[in-house]
Design an enzyme around this catalytic site. Structure first.
Site, PDB file in Angstrom:
ATOM      1  N   GLU A 157      11.394 -74.595 166.749  1.00  0.00           N
ATOM      2  CA  GLU A 157      11.712 -73.294 166.148  1.00  0.00           C
ATOM      3  C   GLU A 157      11.477 -73.275 164.642  1.00  0.00           C
ATOM      4  OE1 GLU A 157      15.650 -72.175 167.390  1.00  0.00           O
ATOM      5  OE2 GLU A 157      14.887 -71.377 169.254  1.00  0.00           O
ATOM      6  N   CYS A 164      10.872 -74.173 146.289  1.00  0.00           N
ATOM      7  CA  CYS A 164      10.792 -75.309 145.366  1.00  0.00           C
ATOM      8  C   CYS A 164       9.555 -75.163 144.469  1.00  0.00           C
ATOM      9  CB  CYS A 164      10.742 -76.620 146.154  1.00  0.00           C
ATOM     10  SG  CYS A 164       9.125 -76.962 146.846  1.00  0.00           S
ATOM     11  N   CYS A 167       6.263 -75.278 146.329  1.00  0.00           N
ATOM     12  CA  CYS A 167       5.945 -74.079 147.122  1.00  0.00           C
ATOM     13  C   CYS A 167       5.531 -72.933 146.200  1.00  0.00           C
ATOM     14  CB  CYS A 167       7.134 -73.675 147.990  1.00  0.00           C
ATOM     15  SG  CYS A 167       7.359 -74.766 149.411  1.00  0.00           S
ATOM     16  N   GLU A 316      13.179 -72.314 176.328  1.00  0.00           N
ATOM     17  CA  GLU A 316      14.636 -72.506 176.334  1.00  0.00           C
ATOM     18  C   GLU A 316      15.305 -71.233 176.833  1.00  0.00           C
ATOM     19  OE1 GLU A 316      16.442 -73.564 172.592  1.00  0.00           O
ATOM     20  OE2 GLU A 316      14.875 -74.998 172.101  1.00  0.00           O
TER      21      GLU A 316
END
Ligand code: GAL
Length: 743
Positions: A157, A164, A167, A316
């Site tokens: 997921e 940061c 990024c 899931e």
């Protein structure tokens, strides 16, 4: 009917399984010993291993401990249970964060996370990528040829954002590329002269920090796109390692429902197959059970449409209950089977769970599982899971068939982001997703399959397209919709369409832009946002009225027939619903928000014009058709506690092993699958796939030969029930006579 697309030739049917975490029980061999026999009882043929197992697989840096995993995979395989193997990158071991704190994510407030929880690493971090790649490589080398391995499960997921410095820098580089190294292009596209926000260089651009820039809509949108791109880049890094070290094993990652943080449509082409995690809030007090089921059906529709023409997986789902909803209510008896069959009906080739066995401690100790802390196989949930397991086994021939649709709903992540962030309309009443779901549900209620595709997806497979609230127009969309109607398509658009381009700059000269005002023959001059107590309506010539709430656009009609007009307010009598003959097709524009249910007749008209047959259904019944390999499977699901009768049903009903010729009765939460064609025989192309080169290759590998021909596999092949199904010609079963089915 098309060919079947068999995802897992080895498995010969639908997957029934889920997340299995033996690493939590390594000190309890007595418990581990019980697992496989219990899995067999529950009809489990596949489990997902390795999710969040990093700290056990690599307890200290560079030291891999895979023996336990190999033993589990071997034992499972011997028992005829296949493995989906996850890379462990969803959560980091403590040693990693201790030594490399830069792997931890920085939040919107600019705060670096401390060690803990999960899904909180920096997607850009070179050290994190390196460490993930190293363990992925080791896993792939060790298990890539394991005969039990059928699928890679990348991380878990994926989601979230990181602010940061790395990024931020990557974001600036991304913008530099996107705007052709020209800051003036960015300034123009983002309209930065407004509030004096012009940039002199890309290094000045910051992402939308909580205490920083949040007022440039183009920036906010581009940050979302960048986050998708960066996450994808991380995922592709993992993928490349696995594909190189263990070629031939397909890969997926598990999506989260309609998760808003990532554009899943960008991910799908990179994956071999789509999978998702499905957790509806059953029996809640804010909606009916049917509402919950239909919204869930929509989500299945989104997932199956991400990779058209092949099945997907429900990776899931919760046995019994979850532990993270506001109220963790138990699923009522019968719902497990109904929800599992909804997945299969929608095109999933699996029903998988989180989780096989409840963990003993920590965050998810009270989350539903097939095996409870009680540890026995006589619990309600175990029994329901086992019941579904037998049914899935029976439905093995359905695997590889697909849902095909001639209608489509256009639904974009960009558009979701753009609408949510637009400083317009009503804060609480934008509801883009709700509007899409409601329209989709009406088509479902008419018994018509509807794909959910991107506005820039090819439309040639479709005859009817609904494009509600398509506020943001990607380049080329106007042309594609025009071509769609030119060749005979029936198109429906609504208020709040075509206001902005891909950078969120408003179109000048009238909405909708990109050639759509010509296509619809209307211009939207103003949009009125109504307060919750405000009402208006639109009236058709024949006197029919639809109530209007929340939004009403005032139209200038240049070249369209007016079908309905407003009945009140200062725009009383003005056009509200229009239609323009466009090429061989038609372009309908509905300028106000009217309940989708009230628009049903219009949808029927579009379908009729397109020659798409409706399937009359009782109000509580959901209907889907899967096709392939010469067979057609009609699924009927009763969302009600009351029985429901469906008329005009003919064929062999697989759930109850009966022939239905006329009326099909479904009991409380009943399910029925009608098979037509040669579905019970093994089609030639299916055979071909089973003997495909990859499989053959594996069989010839001397090392694996022993395992390939393991006793259990052989046993499976000789399973009399399976064999019976494969060898039983449909006609034979049809002779069993007509009976009503009690679901
Ligand atoms: C999923 C997640 C699983 C588990 C589950 C609980 O979102 O992938 O690891 O946490 O939720 O419902």
């Amino acid at each position: 009917m098309g060919e079947k697309k068999i995802l897992f030739p080895k498995i010969k049917g639908l997957l029934h399984g889920g997340d299995y975490n033996p690493e939590q029980w390594l000190d309890r061999p007595d418990i581990l010993e019980e697992d496989i026999p219990m899995m067999k009882k529950a009809g489990i043929n596949c489990v997902t291993l390795g999710v969040f197992s990093w700290s056990v697989c690599e307890p200290v840096e560079g030291e891999y401990h895979f023996d336990w995993l190999e033993k589990v995979m071997d034992d499972l395989y011997e028992a005829g249970i296949y493995t989906v193997l996850s890379t462990p990158s969803g959560a980091r071991p403590a040693w990693l964060d201790e030594k490399y704190p830069e792997a931890m994510r920085v939040n919107k407030q600019g705060l670096r996370a401390r060690h803990g929880v999960r899904h909180n690493h920096c997607m850009s971090s070179p050290i994190y990528r390196e460490k993930a790649a190293a363990i992925d490589h080791a896993l792939a080398k060790r298990f890539g040829k394991h005969p039990g391995l059928v699928l890679w499960h990348l991380s878990n997921e994926m989601g979230g954002e990181c602010y940061c410095p790395l990024c931020v820098k990557k974001f600036q580089e991304y913008l530099w590329e996107k705007f052709d190294h020209d800051i003036e292009k960015l300034n123009h596209a983002w309209w930065t002269t407004f509030w004096s926000h012009r940039y002199n260089g890309f290094e000045q651009v910051e992402p939308p920090f909580a205490n920083g820039e949040g007022s440039i809509m183009g920036l906010n949108l581009e940050w979302k796109r960048f986050t998708t791109r960066n996450t994808l880049d991380f995922m592709e890094g993992e993928l490349a390692v696995l594909k190189e070290a263990a070629p031939g094993i397909p890969a997926t990652t598990n999506f989260m429902m309609l998760y808003n943080g990532l554009d899943y449509r960008e991910f799908a082409p990179r994956l071999d197959l789509v999978s998702w995690d499905c957790y509806p809030r059953f029996h809640n007090d804010g909606e009916t059970f049917r509402d919950t089921m239909l919204d869930n059906a929509f989500q299945h529709g989104v997932m199956r449409s991400l990779k058209k023409g092949q099945p997907y997986l429900m990776m899931e789902s919760a046995p019994g209950l979850v532990n993270w909803h506001p109220y963790n209510k138990l699923q009522r008896p019968g719902v497990h089977r109904l929800a599992g069959m909804q997945a299969v009906a929608s095109g999933s080739d699996s029903v998988q769970y989180f989780q096989w066995r409840k963990s003993r401690g920590s965050f998810e100790q009270y989350h539903g599982a097939v095996v409870d802390h009680l540890g026995t196989d006589d619990t309600r949930i175990f029994q329901e899971a086992a019941g579904l397991g037998s049914l899935l086994k029976k439905l093995a021939p359905v695997s590889g068939t697909v849902v095909r649709a001639r209608t489509a709903l256009l639904f974009d992540w960009d558009n979701r982001w753009a609408i949510a962030d637009s400083k317009a309309l009503g804060e609480q009443s934008k509801k883009y997703e709700r509007v899409c779901m409601d329209i989709w549900r009406e088509f479902a209620g008419l018994g018509v399959e509807m794909d959910i595709v991107g506005s820039d997806s090819p439309l040639e497979d479709y005859d009817v397209v609904a494009a509600p609230m398509l506020y943001l127009l990607k380049p080329g969309v106007g042309k594609s919709l025009t071509e769609f109607t030119e060749r005979g398509g029936q198109l429906l658009a609504t208020y709040f369409t075509g206001y902005v381009d891909e950078n969120l700059l408003c179109f000048l000269g009238g909405f909708p832009g990109e050639g759509l005002k010509e296509l619809f023959g209307v211009v939207s001059e103003e949009i009125d946002t109504l307060y919750p107590s405000d009402r208006n309506s639109v009236r058709f010539e024949d006197g029919r009225e639809w109530e209007v709430r929340e939004y009403a656009e005032r139209l200038r009609v240049s070249d369209a027939r007016v079908l309905a007009r407003y009945t009140a307010d200062f725009y009383q009598g003005e056009p509200a619903v229009t239609c323009r003959e466009a090429g061989k097709g038609r372009a309908y524009y509905v300028a106000a928000r009217c309940a989708a249910a009230s628009m049903r007749e219009l949808f029927e008209e579009l379908l009729k014009r397109a020659g798409i047959p409706l399937r009359p259904l009782p109000a509580s019944v959901e209907y889907h058709v899967r096709e392939g390999g010469g067979a057609r499977y009609e699924f009927y699901l009763n969302h009600s506690e009351e029985a429901a009768a469906v008329k005009d049903v003919h064929g062999l009903e697989l759930v109850g092993d009966r022939y239905v010729d006329g009326e099909l009765t479904l009991g409380k939460y009943g399910v029925a699958v009608i098979c037509r064609g040669s579905g019970l025989e093994q089609g030639p192309e299916e055979k071909g796939l089973e003997q495909g080169p990859e499989e053959k290759g594996l069989e010839q590998d001397p090392e694996e030969k022993g395992l390939e021909q393991g006793p259990e596999e052989k046993g499976l092949e000789q399973d009399p029930e399976e064999k019976g199904l494969e060898q039983c010609p449909e006609e034979k079963r049809l002779e069993q006579g007509s009976e009503e089915i009690k679901g």
